[in-house]
Design a protein around this motif. Structure first.
Motif, PDB file in Angstrom:
ATOM      1  N   GLN A 236       2.668   4.693   7.395  1.00  0.00           N
ATOM      2  CA  GLN A 236       2.179   3.536   8.140  1.00  0.00           C
ATOM      3  C   GLN A 236       1.142   3.931   9.179  1.00  0.00           C
ATOM      4  OE1 GLN A 236       5.368   1.136   9.710  1.00  0.00           O
ATOM      5  NE2 GLN A 236       6.353   0.885   7.716  1.00  0.00           N
ATOM      6  N   ASP A 241      -2.714  -2.043   8.739  1.00  0.00           N
ATOM      7  CA  ASP A 241      -1.625  -2.997   8.553  1.00  0.00           C
ATOM      8  C   ASP A 241      -1.316  -3.072   7.061  1.00  0.00           C
ATOM      9  OD1 ASP A 241      -3.815  -4.365   7.575  1.00  0.00           O
ATOM     10  OD2 ASP A 241      -3.932  -5.774   9.245  1.00  0.00           O
ATOM     11  N   SER A 242      -0.452  -4.009   6.703  1.00  0.00           N
ATOM     12  CA  SER A 242      -0.065  -4.138   5.295  1.00  0.00           C
ATOM     13  C   SER A 242      -1.231  -4.585   4.425  1.00  0.00           C
ATOM     14  CB  SER A 242       1.094  -5.142   5.172  1.00  0.00           C
ATOM     15  OG  SER A 242       0.718  -6.414   5.665  1.00  0.00           O
ATOM     16  N   TYR A 295       4.284  -1.717   1.994  1.00  0.00           N
ATOM     17  CA  TYR A 295       3.940  -1.156   3.300  1.00  0.00           C
ATOM     18  C   TYR A 295       5.182  -0.987   4.168  1.00  0.00           C
ATOM     19  CZ  TYR A 295       1.800  -0.768   7.934  1.00  0.00           C
ATOM     20  OH  TYR A 295       1.447  -0.350   9.189  1.00  0.00           O
ATOM     21  N   ASP A 296       6.103  -1.937   4.103  1.00  0.00           N
ATOM     22  CA  ASP A 296       7.302  -1.869   4.944  1.00  0.00           C
ATOM     23  C   ASP A 296       8.227  -0.723   4.543  1.00  0.00           C
ATOM     24  OD1 ASP A 296       6.384  -4.064   6.316  1.00  0.00           O
ATOM     25  OD2 ASP A 296       7.496  -5.504   5.082  1.00  0.00           O
TER      26      ASP A 296
END
Length: 360
Positions: A236, A241-242, A295-296
């Motif tokens: 990350q 960002d995502s 992404y998370d």
């Protein structure tokens, strides 16, 4: 109501406003029935009936129903049309119940009891079907009941790809694989063609350019099948960002698929994982792995990788629009393969900037 009043009096969420209003109306009707007139009890009874029916009906409707969705294909492409079939069954005697398919933004719609043919366009890559639910909030929308949808076989949506140029100069020859008469890099001259995005300026044929009044480049035969390692940082801290990470995934898929179809041996590098993609074939395993990335789910810090080309969030998509948000990359986490002519440094500098490239 003014903005200052809205800040002083917090409003309940929209889904709770109608139930709260009905409960308040029931209290007012009860007070009126006790202190004003007996007709207040009539309004109280009517309000309670609405509350009970609005809460029980969705629960009963879904308790007696089931749903199964089947996809026409196991894999799809982001932005392409996909088809599915939803079968809704109910043990209630009437058909108009008010079911809705939820859980996936692209598939959300009203459905009826029976067979529903669904056609939609996936807006994001990844698995589809794992989060599908059947919902009902009829007849008054006071409460929404949910039930999971049976999915015998989910669908995997591959990332959208864009056009890529030729294999970069840092690509080395693969072990024991020769290119024959295939157009490529490093061989003898075989002709000229129009300039394409990604071609190197040193290949421009200036005499033909002046004669044709447009940029022309030389084509050569490949001495050996080139091999290139494409990397994607899984951390990350390496992406803004995502949305930036999704663009980097699409760029990685574009490079892997484009150079593989062009006849190169491509190796996708994801942290400690290496996925080899043979030339002139669809890199199904690599695209499957890229499509499943989220992404998370990434760690906070990306691991160090050694690659020839790094996927970037600033690459151009199909429409040719370039993102204004660059991927945040720590140069210490990246190592590029050296070559005697320092060509890998040129590729690294074009990807990360002159201060972001360094040798392993």
């Amino acid at each position: 109501m003014s903005d200052s009043a809205k800040r002083l009096i917090p409003l309940p969420p929209p889904k709770w406003r109608l139930p709260i209003a009905l409960i308040a109306a029931a209290v007012v009707a009860l007070v009126c029935g006790i202190f004003v007139h007996a007709n207040g009890y009539v309004w109280l009874a009517a309000t309670l009936v609405v509350l009970v029916v609005g809460a029980v009906w969705p629960w009963v409707a879904l308790k007696t129903a089931s749903a199964t969705v089947t996809f026409a294909a196991e894999r799809g492409r982001e932005g392409d049309t996909a088809d599915a079939r939803l079968h809704v069954r109910s043990r209630l005697p009437w058909k108009s119940i008010g079911f809705r398919l939820d859980g996936e933004a692209d598939l959300a719609r009203e459905v009826s009891v029976g067979t529903n043919d669904v056609r939609w366009t996936p807006s994001r890559f990844g698995p589809v079907g794992d989060r599908l639910t059947l919902t009902c909030d009829r007849p008054f929308g006071l409460w929404t009941a949910r039930r999971s949808v049976d999915v015998p076989r989910s669908m995997l949506v591959w990332p959208r790809t864009h056009k890529v140029g030729q294999v970069p100069d840092c690509a080395g020859p693969s072990d024991g694989t020769h290119g024959g008469r295939r157009v490529g890099i490093g061989g003898e001259f075989c002709g000229v063609r129009d300039f394409r995005a990604g071609d190197r300026l040193r290949l421009v044929h200036w005499a033909q350019t002046a004669r044709q009044d447009r940029l022309m480049v030389r084509e050569t035969l490949a001495d050996a099948t080139p091999k290139v390692r494409v990397g994607l940082l899984l951390g990350q801290d390496s992406h803004v960002d995502s949305a930036a990470f999704d663009r980097a995934v699409r760029d990685a898929a574009s490079k892997v698929e484009g150079w593989t179809r062009a006849g190169s041996v491509v190796e996708l590098v994801l942290a400690e994982r290496r996925i080899a993609c043979p030339p002139n074939a669809v890199p199904r395993m690599a695209l499957d792995v890229l499509a499943a990335l989220r992404y998370d789910d990434l760690p906070q810090v990306a691991e160090r990788v050694s690659v020839d080309v790094l996927a970037s969030a600033t690459s151009r998509d199909r429409e040719g629009a370039e993102s204004a948000e660059p991927t945040s990359v720590d140069a210490r986490d990246i190592a590029f393969r050296d070559s005697p002519s320092s060509r890998s440094r040129l590729v690294a500098e074009s990807t990360l900037g002159s201060r972001g490239a360094h040798a392993a």
